[in-house]
Design a protein around this motif. Structure first.
Motif, short mmCIF file in Angstrom:
data_model
loop_
_atom_site.label_atom_id
_atom_site.label_comp_id
_atom_site.label_asym_id
_atom_site.label_seq_id
_atom_site.Cartn_x
_atom_site.Cartn_y
_atom_site.Cartn_z
N ALA A 60 15.11 28.12 -88.97
CA ALA A 60 16.04 29.30 -88.60
C ALA A 60 15.77 30.49 -89.32
N VAL A 61 16.04 31.53 -88.69
CA VAL A 61 15.63 32.70 -89.42
C VAL A 61 16.34 33.03 -90.76
N SER A 62 17.52 32.38 -91.06
CA SER A 62 18.17 32.73 -92.28
C SER A 62 17.50 31.95 -93.43
N VAL A 63 16.60 30.79 -93.13
CA VAL A 63 16.20 30.21 -94.25
C VAL A 63 14.46 30.32 -94.26
N LYS A 64 14.16 31.03 -93.13
CA LYS A 64 12.65 31.46 -93.44
C LYS A 64 12.19 31.85 -94.56
N GLY A 65 11.17 31.53 -95.22
CA GLY A 65 10.49 32.10 -96.42
C GLY A 65 11.22 31.36 -97.68
N ARG A 66 12.23 30.77 -97.41
CA ARG A 66 12.87 30.33 -98.46
C ARG A 66 12.77 28.52 -98.46
N PHE A 67 12.98 28.13 -97.37
CA PHE A 67 12.81 26.75 -97.20
C PHE A 67 11.41 26.18 -96.54
N ASP A 89 24.27 29.01 -98.18
CA ASP A 89 23.54 27.71 -97.57
C ASP A 89 24.49 26.45 -98.03
N THR A 90 25.61 26.62 -98.63
CA THR A 90 26.35 25.63 -98.79
C THR A 90 26.76 24.98 -97.44
N ALA A 91 26.44 23.57 -97.25
CA ALA A 91 26.94 22.99 -95.99
C ALA A 91 26.46 21.40 -96.37
N VAL A 92 26.80 20.65 -95.19
CA VAL A 92 26.40 19.27 -95.31
C VAL A 92 24.97 19.27 -94.40
N TYR A 93 23.97 18.64 -95.02
CA TYR A 93 22.67 18.75 -94.14
C TYR A 93 22.31 17.36 -93.80
N PHE A 94 21.99 17.29 -92.43
CA PHE A 94 21.72 15.99 -91.69
C PHE A 94 20.12 16.18 -91.28
N CYS A 95 19.89 15.07 -91.64
CA CYS A 95 18.40 14.55 -91.12
C CYS A 95 18.43 14.22 -89.60
N ASN A 96 17.55 14.63 -88.92
CA ASN A 96 17.35 14.47 -87.53
C ASN A 96 16.03 13.93 -87.17
N VAL A 97 15.90 12.64 -86.41
CA VAL A 97 14.66 12.25 -85.98
C VAL A 97 14.44 12.07 -84.43
N TRP A 98 13.41 12.08 -83.80
CA TRP A 98 13.42 11.41 -82.55
C TRP A 98 12.20 10.27 -82.57
N ALA A 99 12.63 9.07 -82.37
CA ALA A 99 11.92 7.88 -82.63
C ALA A 99 11.97 7.22 -81.63
N ARG A 100 10.92 6.49 -81.29
CA ARG A 100 10.82 5.43 -80.24
C ARG A 100 10.70 4.02 -80.89
#
Length: 121
Positions: A60-67, A89-100
Motif C-alpha cells: 500500500a502506498v501508505s506503508v511503502k518504504g516503512r514496512f 497504522d493503528t489497526a487489527v492486522y490480518f494474515c491472508n494466504v491462498w492455499a491449496r
C-alpha cells in the motif's frame, strides 16, 4: 483445514517498530499469494502488503518504504516488519494466504484471527 496463527502485535510508540508473524498449518499442498491486511476501527479492511511464492512484493502506498513483507516457503510463514510506525497504522492486522489443500483442485483464501497493533504515545 488450514489454520493461520498470528503473533507479534502490541502497543508501540510513534516511530517504533513491530514485527508480525503468521504461520500456516494443516493439510497444505501448496501456498500461493501471502499477505497482510488491516482494519482500523470504523473503516474497511485494506491491503497492507502481499508477496508471491516467487517473492514479488506489493505494498500500500501508505506503508511503502516503512514496512517489509517476507516469507519462508519451507515453513509456510509470512512476516511483516513494520518500522517508523505512525498512529494511523493503528489497526487489527490480518494474515491472508491462498492455499491449496492436499486433495483439492483449487486454492482458497484463508484468514488469521487478527492481531491488534496500537501506535500511541
Amino acid at each position: 483445514q488450514v489454520q493461520l496463527v498470528e503473533s507479534g502485535g502490541g502497543l508501540v510508540q510513534p516511530g517504533g517498530s513491530l514485527r508480525l508473524s503468521c504461520a500456516a498449518t494443516g493439510n497444505i499442498f501448496t501456498i500461493g499469494l501471502m499477505g497482510w491486511y488491516r482494519q482500523a476501527s470504523g473503516k474497511e479492511r485494506e491491503l497492507v502488503a502481499t508477496i508471491t511464492s516467487g517473492a514479488s512484493t506489493n505494498y500500500a502506498v501508505s506503508v511503502k518504504g516503512r514496512f517489509t513483507v517476507s516469507r519462508d516457503n519451507a515453513k509456510n510463514t509470512v512476516d511483516l516488519q513494520m518500522n517508523s510506525l505512525k498512529p494511523e497504522d493503528t489497526a487489527v492486522y490480518f494474515c491472508n494466504v491462498w492455499a491449496r489443500r492436499v486433495g483439492d483442485l483449487s486454492s482458497y483464501a484463508y484468514w488469521g484471527q487478527g492481531t491488534q497493533v496500537t501506535v500511541s504515545s
